[in-house]
Scaffold this motif. Structure first.
Motif, PDB file in Angstrom:
ATOM      1  N   LYS A 281      -4.005   4.109  -3.925  1.00  0.00           N
ATOM      2  CA  LYS A 281      -2.812   3.476  -3.346  1.00  0.00           C
ATOM      3  C   LYS A 281      -2.868   1.962  -3.460  1.00  0.00           C
ATOM      4  O   LYS A 281      -3.927   1.378  -3.587  1.00  0.00           O
ATOM      5  N   GLY A 282      -1.696   1.344  -3.388  1.00  0.00           N
ATOM      6  CA  GLY A 282      -1.574  -0.105  -3.453  1.00  0.00           C
ATOM      7  C   GLY A 282      -0.145  -0.453  -3.806  1.00  0.00           C
ATOM      8  O   GLY A 282       0.732   0.418  -3.786  1.00  0.00           O
TER       9      GLY A 282
ATOM     10  N   LEU B  13       6.214  -0.973   2.706  1.00  0.00           N
ATOM     11  CA  LEU B  13       5.250   0.100   2.998  1.00  0.00           C
ATOM     12  C   LEU B  13       3.940  -0.424   3.579  1.00  0.00           C
ATOM     13  O   LEU B  13       3.122   0.362   4.056  1.00  0.00           O
TER      14      LEU B  13
ATOM     15  N   GLY C 195       0.440   3.490   9.183  1.00  0.00           N
ATOM     16  CA  GLY C 195       0.915   4.871   9.217  1.00  0.00           C
ATOM     17  C   GLY C 195       1.699   5.289   7.991  1.00  0.00           C
ATOM     18  O   GLY C 195       1.976   6.482   7.820  1.00  0.00           O
ATOM     19  N   SER C 196       2.050   4.332   7.110  1.00  0.00           N
ATOM     20  CA  SER C 196       2.843   4.743   5.943  1.00  0.00           C
ATOM     21  C   SER C 196       2.025   5.641   5.016  1.00  0.00           C
ATOM     22  O   SER C 196       2.568   6.544   4.378  1.00  0.00           O
ATOM     23  N   GLY C 197       0.713   5.399   4.961  1.00  0.00           N
ATOM     24  CA  GLY C 197      -0.137   6.268   4.145  1.00  0.00           C
ATOM     25  C   GLY C 197      -0.225   7.672   4.731  1.00  0.00           C
ATOM     26  O   GLY C 197      -0.362   8.657   3.988  1.00  0.00           O
TER      27      GLY C 197
HETATM   28  N1  ADP Z   1       2.448  -4.416  -0.941  1.00  0.00           N
HETATM   29  C1  ADP Z   1       2.721  -3.118  -1.095  1.00  0.00           C
HETATM   30  N2  ADP Z   1       3.646  -2.723  -1.990  1.00  0.00           N
HETATM   31  C2  ADP Z   1       3.930  -1.416  -2.157  1.00  0.00           C
HETATM   32  N3  ADP Z   1       3.324  -0.421  -1.455  1.00  0.00           N
HETATM   33  C3  ADP Z   1       2.389  -0.750  -0.567  1.00  0.00           C
HETATM   34  C4  ADP Z   1       2.036  -2.106  -0.332  1.00  0.00           C
HETATM   35  N4  ADP Z   1       1.081  -2.114   0.619  1.00  0.00           N
HETATM   36  C5  ADP Z   1       0.841  -0.831   0.966  1.00  0.00           C
HETATM   37  N5  ADP Z   1       1.630  -0.010   0.255  1.00  0.00           N
HETATM   38  C6  ADP Z   1       1.659   1.454   0.351  1.00  0.00           C
HETATM   39  O1  ADP Z   1       1.644   1.803   1.729  1.00  0.00           O
HETATM   40  C7  ADP Z   1       0.767   2.888   1.955  1.00  0.00           C
HETATM   41  C8  ADP Z   1      -0.351   2.421   2.883  1.00  0.00           C
HETATM   42  O2  ADP Z   1      -1.275   3.441   3.086  1.00  0.00           O
HETATM   43  P1  ADP Z   1      -2.627   3.212   3.896  1.00  0.00           P
HETATM   44  O3  ADP Z   1      -3.301   1.962   3.460  1.00  0.00           O
HETATM   45  O4  ADP Z   1      -3.384   4.475   3.825  1.00  0.00           O
HETATM   46  O5  ADP Z   1      -2.089   2.933   5.376  1.00  0.00           O
HETATM   47  P2  ADP Z   1      -2.245   3.767   6.744  1.00  0.00           P
HETATM   48  O6  ADP Z   1      -3.689   4.209   6.820  1.00  0.00           O
HETATM   49  O7  ADP Z   1      -1.915   2.760   7.797  1.00  0.00           O
HETATM   50  O8  ADP Z   1      -1.320   4.917   6.716  1.00  0.00           O
HETATM   51  C9  ADP Z   1       0.290   3.347   0.585  1.00  0.00           C
HETATM   52  O9  ADP Z   1       1.156   4.351   0.093  1.00  0.00           O
HETATM   53  C10 ADP Z   1       0.425   2.085  -0.263  1.00  0.00           C
HETATM   54  O10 ADP Z   1       0.612   2.362  -1.636  1.00  0.00           O
END
Ligand code: ADP
Ligand code: NAX
Length: 274
Positions: free
Chosen positions: A187-188, A210, A214-216
């Motif tokens: 992810k990223g 995102l 919690g979005s992940g």
């Molecule tokens: N700058 C960004 N642009 C696009 N997507 C992002 C960005 N930062 C985070 N994300 C997305 O948001 C989600 C974050 O997931 P995660 O780090 O596991 O967070 P959490 O554990 O809080 O749920 C992932 O799907 C990631 O790809």
């Protein structure tokens, strides 16, 4: 350079209910909750799984979490377990199970992963269920099948595959997927999705909204919901990552993870061929 994650490559294989559908036939998803103080992440994943089309979603929780969870749930079902063996028994009828969001960095979570691996369910392994194996990644890898999906952010990826990110995100995800023999979603802002057979795409519709707690967890539920409907694991991961970002882009500023499941119907409507 690997291709962009293009809906044209998976849209035709999205699962839609036929006229004879019933909830069990549409796909059953299990989501493992953490303890009484850590139930929100699993609830987010469960709701997302239901919204993306799993016919039945059940949360599995330790006994102390049941009185916390029960008053918060409507369509999502609930069962409690006291051991890995009991969790495996409850998960046996499930088509897919998500484990990791706020699961706890404990031996019990490790035992629960191992127990779920003994069921036929496709697994989405996220968050704590990745981090807790940082000193013994082989124990996690031994649990995995080709239909499973790992969903690490870069921090979690580095814990399981130390140093591999130095090769670049795409090469690292491809090598990780080959090593573990299942789909890896790194992810990223540009999420990389890699399969053990060398397929790899880079997501191009990422939305910075995102970057919120919690979005992940929602993404894990979305992947799990598609796996429960028997979508191929690589397609499911590609589709969920794209839809998750599309949902966030539709909402824009002010997005919090709770908003995402409610945006899925609009995303699905745009992809529905009927
Ligand atoms: N700058 C960004 N642009 C696009 N997507 C992002 C960005 N930062 C985070 N994300 C997305 O948001 C989600 C974050 O997931 P995660 O780090 O596991 O967070 P959490 O554990 O809080 O749920 C992932 O799907 C990631 O790809
Ligand atoms: N609603 C909820 O109940 C939520 C619960 N959550 C749970 O809360 C627990 C702790 O979550 P944390 O966010 O602290 O755990 P993380 O493993 O995400 O973060 C711990 C550390 O990892 C590093 N890290 C985090 N994201 C990174 C990234 N994208 N790239 C590189 N390094 C990164 C940072 O150094 C961070 O301090 C987990 O069990 C998680 O599942 C979170 O999912 C957020 C929402």
């Amino acid at each position: 350079m690997n291709p962009i994650n293009d809906p044209m490559t998976w849209q035709g294989r999205l699962p839609w209910p036929g006229a004879e559908a019933h909830k069990h036939a549409r796909g059953r998803l299990g989501v493992v909750s953490g303890g009484a103080l850590s139930t929100g992440a699993a609830r987010l994943a469960a709701r997302a799984g239901l919204r993306i089309g799993a016919g039945l979603v059940k949360l599995f929780c330790p006994p102390d979490a049941a009185p916390v969870l029960a008053p918060t749930l409507e369509a999502v079902m609930l069962a409690s377990f006291v051991s890995g063996d009991q969790l495996a028994e409850l998960a046996q009828p499930m088509d897919a199970v998500v484990i990791g969001p706020a699961a706890g960095l404990t031996d019990a979570t490790a035992a629960n992963v191992a127990a779920l691996a003994r069921t036929g369910a496709a697994l989405v392994i996220d968050a704590d269920a990745l981090t807790l194996f940082r000193d013994r990644p082989g124990d996690l890898f031994a649990c995995l099948d080709r239909d499973d999906v790992l969903t690490p952010h870069e921090g979690e990826f580095e814990r399981l595959f130390p140093g591999l990110l130095a090769k670049g995100r795409e090469a690292a995800a491809i090598e990780a997927a080959e090593r573990v023999g299942c789909v890896v979603v790194l992810k990223g802002s540009a999420t990389v999705i890699a399969a053990p057979d060398g397929r790899c795409v880079v997501n191009g519709n990422g939305a910075p909204w995102l970057a919120t707690a919690g979005s992940g967890d929602v993404l894990a539920g979305m992947i799990g919901g598609l796996l429960a409907q028997h979508m191929d694991s690589f397609d499911a991961a590609c589709a969920a990552v794209w839809m998750h970002a599309d949902a966030a882009g539709r909402f824009g500023p002010g997005l919090i993870a709770e908003d995402l499941p409610g945006l899925i119907p609009g995303v699905l409507a745009g992809l529905y061929p009927g």
